[in-house]
Design a protein around this motif. Structure first.
Motif, PDB file in Angstrom:
ATOM      1  N   ARG A  31      45.384  40.685  25.081  1.00  0.00           N
ATOM      2  CA  ARG A  31      46.053  41.543  25.481  1.00  0.00           C
ATOM      3  C   ARG A  31      46.124  42.856  24.628  1.00  0.00           C
ATOM      4  NH1 ARG A  31      50.873  39.195  28.721  1.00  0.00           N
ATOM      5  NH2 ARG A  31      49.410  38.283  29.405  1.00  0.00           N
ATOM      6  N   LEU A  56      36.967  40.269  20.229  1.00  0.00           N
ATOM      7  CA  LEU A  56      36.646  39.978  21.778  1.00  0.00           C
ATOM      8  C   LEU A  56      35.251  39.345  21.901  1.00  0.00           C
ATOM      9  CD1 LEU A  56      38.026  42.847  24.076  1.00  0.00           C
ATOM     10  CD2 LEU A  56      39.110  40.850  23.363  1.00  0.00           C
ATOM     11  N   PHE A 114      36.966  37.167  30.820  1.00  0.00           N
ATOM     12  CA  PHE A 114      36.932  38.550  31.091  1.00  0.00           C
ATOM     13  C   PHE A 114      36.850  38.423  32.800  1.00  0.00           C
ATOM     14  CE2 PHE A 114      35.224  42.415  32.804  1.00  0.00           C
ATOM     15  CZ  PHE A 114      35.744  43.399  32.263  1.00  0.00           C
ATOM     16  N   LYS A 117      40.246  37.260  34.211  1.00  0.00           N
ATOM     17  CA  LYS A 117      41.160  38.245  34.250  1.00  0.00           C
ATOM     18  C   LYS A 117      41.107  39.232  35.276  1.00  0.00           C
ATOM     19  CE  LYS A 117      44.511  37.248  31.055  1.00  0.00           C
ATOM     20  NZ  LYS A 117      45.712  36.938  31.466  1.00  0.00           N
ATOM     21  N   HIS A 118      39.889  39.678  35.686  1.00  0.00           N
ATOM     22  CA  HIS A 118      39.501  40.660  36.427  1.00  0.00           C
ATOM     23  C   HIS A 118      39.070  40.156  37.894  1.00  0.00           C
ATOM     24  CE1 HIS A 118      39.108  42.319  32.537  1.00  0.00           C
ATOM     25  NE2 HIS A 118      39.544  43.568  33.032  1.00  0.00           N
ATOM     26  N   TRP A 126      34.158  48.630  40.607  1.00  0.00           N
ATOM     27  CA  TRP A 126      33.444  48.641  39.449  1.00  0.00           C
ATOM     28  C   TRP A 126      32.207  49.428  39.522  1.00  0.00           C
ATOM     29  CZ3 TRP A 126      35.554  46.117  35.790  1.00  0.00           C
ATOM     30  CH2 TRP A 126      36.418  45.017  35.849  1.00  0.00           C
ATOM     31  N   GLY A 134      31.818  47.586  34.335  1.00  0.00           N
ATOM     32  CA  GLY A 134      32.990  46.890  33.615  1.00  0.00           C
ATOM     33  C   GLY A 134      33.078  47.248  32.179  1.00  0.00           C
ATOM     34  N   ASN A 136      33.062  49.973  30.869  1.00  0.00           N
ATOM     35  CA  ASN A 136      33.870  51.302  30.494  1.00  0.00           C
ATOM     36  C   ASN A 136      35.179  50.881  30.713  1.00  0.00           C
ATOM     37  OD1 ASN A 136      34.279  53.935  30.570  1.00  0.00           O
ATOM     38  ND2 ASN A 136      33.730  54.398  32.425  1.00  0.00           N
ATOM     39  N   CYS A 137      35.796  50.082  29.867  1.00  0.00           N
ATOM     40  CA  CYS A 137      37.190  49.591  29.812  1.00  0.00           C
ATOM     41  C   CYS A 137      38.361  50.742  29.817  1.00  0.00           C
ATOM     42  CB  CYS A 137      37.594  48.926  28.446  1.00  0.00           C
ATOM     43  SG  CYS A 137      36.402  48.091  27.479  1.00  0.00           S
ATOM     44  N   CYS A 140      39.859  52.281  33.043  1.00  0.00           N
ATOM     45  CA  CYS A 140      41.291  51.555  33.810  1.00  0.00           C
ATOM     46  C   CYS A 140      42.349  51.445  32.447  1.00  0.00           C
ATOM     47  CB  CYS A 140      40.915  50.167  34.473  1.00  0.00           C
ATOM     48  SG  CYS A 140      39.602  50.389  35.697  1.00  0.00           S
ATOM     49  N   HIS A 141      41.787  50.832  31.531  1.00  0.00           N
ATOM     50  CA  HIS A 141      42.898  50.671  30.446  1.00  0.00           C
ATOM     51  C   HIS A 141      43.046  51.806  29.518  1.00  0.00           C
ATOM     52  CE1 HIS A 141      42.843  46.272  31.216  1.00  0.00           C
ATOM     53  NE2 HIS A 141      41.540  46.529  31.502  1.00  0.00           N
ATOM     54  N   PHE A 149      45.256  46.266  25.789  1.00  0.00           N
ATOM     55  CA  PHE A 149      44.880  46.191  27.338  1.00  0.00           C
ATOM     56  C   PHE A 149      46.144  45.533  28.128  1.00  0.00           C
ATOM     57  CE2 PHE A 149      41.120  45.933  24.757  1.00  0.00           C
ATOM     58  CZ  PHE A 149      40.245  46.515  25.495  1.00  0.00           C
ATOM     59  N   GLU A 151      48.874  45.338  30.692  1.00  0.00           N
ATOM     60  CA  GLU A 151      49.011  45.614  32.132  1.00  0.00           C
ATOM     61  C   GLU A 151      49.636  47.108  32.263  1.00  0.00           C
ATOM     62  OE1 GLU A 151      50.574  42.697  34.590  1.00  0.00           O
ATOM     63  OE2 GLU A 151      49.508  41.259  33.342  1.00  0.00           O
ATOM     64  N   ILE A 154      47.545  50.031  32.573  1.00  0.00           N
ATOM     65  CA  ILE A 154      46.328  50.035  33.561  1.00  0.00           C
ATOM     66  C   ILE A 154      46.523  51.180  34.495  1.00  0.00           C
ATOM     67  CG2 ILE A 154      45.119  48.934  35.144  1.00  0.00           C
ATOM     68  CD1 ILE A 154      45.589  46.223  33.644  1.00  0.00           C
ATOM     69  N   MET A 156      44.143  52.050  37.654  1.00  0.00           N
ATOM     70  CA  MET A 156      42.707  51.925  38.337  1.00  0.00           C
ATOM     71  C   MET A 156      42.330  53.234  39.008  1.00  0.00           C
ATOM     72  SD  MET A 156      41.494  48.637  38.796  1.00  0.00           S
ATOM     73  CE  MET A 156      41.954  47.857  40.377  1.00  0.00           C
TER      74      MET A 156
HETATM   75  C1  HEC Z   1      38.158  48.690  37.269  1.00  0.00           C
HETATM   76  C2  HEC Z   1      39.157  48.772  36.071  1.00  0.00           C
HETATM   77  C3  HEC Z   1      39.047  47.994  34.857  1.00  0.00           C
HETATM   78  C4  HEC Z   1      38.077  47.820  34.062  1.00  0.00           C
HETATM   79  C5  HEC Z   1      36.873  48.868  34.163  1.00  0.00           C
HETATM   80  C6  HEC Z   1      38.460  47.125  32.700  1.00  0.00           C
HETATM   81  N1  HEC Z   1      39.454  46.300  33.196  1.00  0.00           N
HETATM   82 FE1  HEC Z   1      40.619  44.911  32.147  1.00  0.00          FE
HETATM   83  N2  HEC Z   1      42.067  44.774  33.857  1.00  0.00           N
HETATM   84  C7  HEC Z   1      41.856  45.470  35.024  1.00  0.00           C
HETATM   85  C8  HEC Z   1      43.031  44.944  35.616  1.00  0.00           C
HETATM   86  C9  HEC Z   1      43.128  45.447  37.181  1.00  0.00           C
HETATM   87  C10 HEC Z   1      43.391  43.827  35.103  1.00  0.00           C
HETATM   88  C11 HEC Z   1      44.486  42.832  35.638  1.00  0.00           C
HETATM   89  C12 HEC Z   1      45.788  43.063  35.398  1.00  0.00           C
HETATM   90  C13 HEC Z   1      46.699  41.815  35.932  1.00  0.00           C
HETATM   91  O1  HEC Z   1      46.612  40.764  35.352  1.00  0.00           O
HETATM   92  O2  HEC Z   1      47.334  42.286  37.137  1.00  0.00           O
HETATM   93  C14 HEC Z   1      42.820  43.850  33.905  1.00  0.00           C
HETATM   94  C15 HEC Z   1      43.136  43.113  32.797  1.00  0.00           C
HETATM   95  C16 HEC Z   1      42.729  42.910  31.505  1.00  0.00           C
HETATM   96  C17 HEC Z   1      43.225  41.917  30.285  1.00  0.00           C
HETATM   97  C18 HEC Z   1      44.179  40.981  30.639  1.00  0.00           C
HETATM   98  C19 HEC Z   1      45.563  42.079  30.293  1.00  0.00           C
HETATM   99  C20 HEC Z   1      46.866  41.122  30.414  1.00  0.00           C
HETATM  100  O3  HEC Z   1      47.921  41.702  29.998  1.00  0.00           O
HETATM  101  O4  HEC Z   1      46.927  39.965  30.811  1.00  0.00           O
HETATM  102  C21 HEC Z   1      42.460  42.311  29.344  1.00  0.00           C
HETATM  103  C22 HEC Z   1      42.477  41.868  28.011  1.00  0.00           C
HETATM  104  C23 HEC Z   1      41.519  43.189  29.689  1.00  0.00           C
HETATM  105  N3  HEC Z   1      41.562  43.719  31.020  1.00  0.00           N
HETATM  106  C24 HEC Z   1      40.170  43.679  29.127  1.00  0.00           C
HETATM  107  C25 HEC Z   1      39.248  44.603  29.565  1.00  0.00           C
HETATM  108  C26 HEC Z   1      38.095  45.035  28.505  1.00  0.00           C
HETATM  109  C27 HEC Z   1      38.033  44.637  27.291  1.00  0.00           C
HETATM  110  C28 HEC Z   1      37.334  45.921  29.686  1.00  0.00           C
HETATM  111  C29 HEC Z   1      36.010  46.567  29.151  1.00  0.00           C
HETATM  112  C30 HEC Z   1      35.157  45.531  28.319  1.00  0.00           C
HETATM  113  C31 HEC Z   1      37.987  45.942  30.572  1.00  0.00           C
HETATM  114  N4  HEC Z   1      39.219  45.099  30.743  1.00  0.00           N
HETATM  115  C32 HEC Z   1      37.769  46.760  31.771  1.00  0.00           C
HETATM  116  C33 HEC Z   1      40.973  46.481  35.265  1.00  0.00           C
HETATM  117  C34 HEC Z   1      40.080  46.912  34.464  1.00  0.00           C
END
Ligand code: HEC
Ligand code: HEC
Length: 158
Positions: A31, A56, A114, A117-118, A126, A134, A136-137, A140-141, A149, A151, A154, A156
């Motif tokens: 996170r 990661l 990953f 979590k998603h 996406w 995906g 393109n972190c 959203c983050h 990362f 929550e 985030i 979206m």
């Molecule tokens: C389309 C939007 C989107 C993209 C692009 C995305 N994420 Fe996420 N990510 C989210 C969402 C929504 C969650 C879920 C949050 C939850 O648990 O409610 C999440 C959760 C996470 C978590 C867990 C966070 C937590 O507090 O538990 C991590 C770590 C994470 N993402 C890393 C990444 C990484 C690294 C990338 C790129 C390689 C990435 N994400 C790309 C939307 C995205």
């Protein structure tokens, strides 16, 4: 009857638990997969996408990625040999523990955690123009570049 533990003992225990918690669950570590400051990494590896936190991926993945920069996911991201070696060593030194299996294609986005979590992100999200992939972190983050990362950060795209 047992005596009630002294408040300072309790406070110390609580602090110890708090300090220990991030290491306890790998997910908590991810996170806030802080990107250690390293100028060459920000310069060379954050132009086309965010500076992915080295923690990661395992070292084996980073070695393969830095060894194939001339054909890097369809683009030429090659660097001179000295810079490549510097980055390869630095990434390996800050990589995930070797107990993590290299994900398919050495993609963070293909690792089991990953995907898990998603799993609630709707499929069509996406491919939105503001997201594209995906990988393109930062779409959203909002603090992805710092490796935060949580929550809370985030947003979206719709
Ligand atoms: C389309 C939007 C989107 C993209 C692009 C995305 N994420 Fe996420 N990510 C989210 C969402 C929504 C969650 C879920 C949050 C939850 O648990 O409610 C999440 C959760 C996470 C978590 C867990 C966070 C937590 O507090 O538990 C991590 C770590 C994470 N993402 C890393 C990444 C990484 C690294 C990338 C790129 C390689 C990435 N994400 C790309 C939307 C995205
Ligand atoms: C010229 C542009 C460019 C540069 C510079 C670049 N990359 Fe990439 N990288 C890409 C593209 C394009 C992808 C694939 C993105 C996608 O699938 O949407 C990618 C994907 C990745 C992925 C996999 C992301 C996933 O899907 O989980 C990693 C890891 C990665 N790059 C690391 C690096 C490192 C390390 C460097 C610096 C040595 C670097 N990149 C420099 C263009 C670049």
């Amino acid at each position: 009857m047992k005596p009630c533990p002294h408040p300072t003992v309790l406070a110390t225990l609580t602090l110890a638990l708090l300090a220990w918690a991030p290491a306890a669950g790998a997910d908590d570590g991810r996170r806030r997969a802080a990107v250690p400051p390293f100028a060459p990494y920000q310069q060379e590896c954050a132009a086309c996408h965010v500076a992915y936190p080295p923690g990661l991926l395992p070292a084996a993945s980073w070695r393969r990625l830095t060894g194939t920069l001339d054909h890097h996911f369809g683009v030429d991201a090659s660097l001179d040999a000295a810079t490549t070696a510097t980055l390869a060593d630095w990434l390996a030194a800050h990589a995930a523990p070797s107990s993590m299996n290299p994900p398919p294609q050495d993609r963070i986005t293909r690792s089991a955690w990953f995907v898990r979590k998603h799993d609630e992100v709707p499929a069509e999200r996406w491919t939105l123009p503001a997201v594209k992939s995906g990988a393109n972190c930062g779409a959203c983050h909002t603090r992805a570049n710092e490796g935060d990362f949580d929550e809370r950060w985030i947003r979206m795209p719709r």
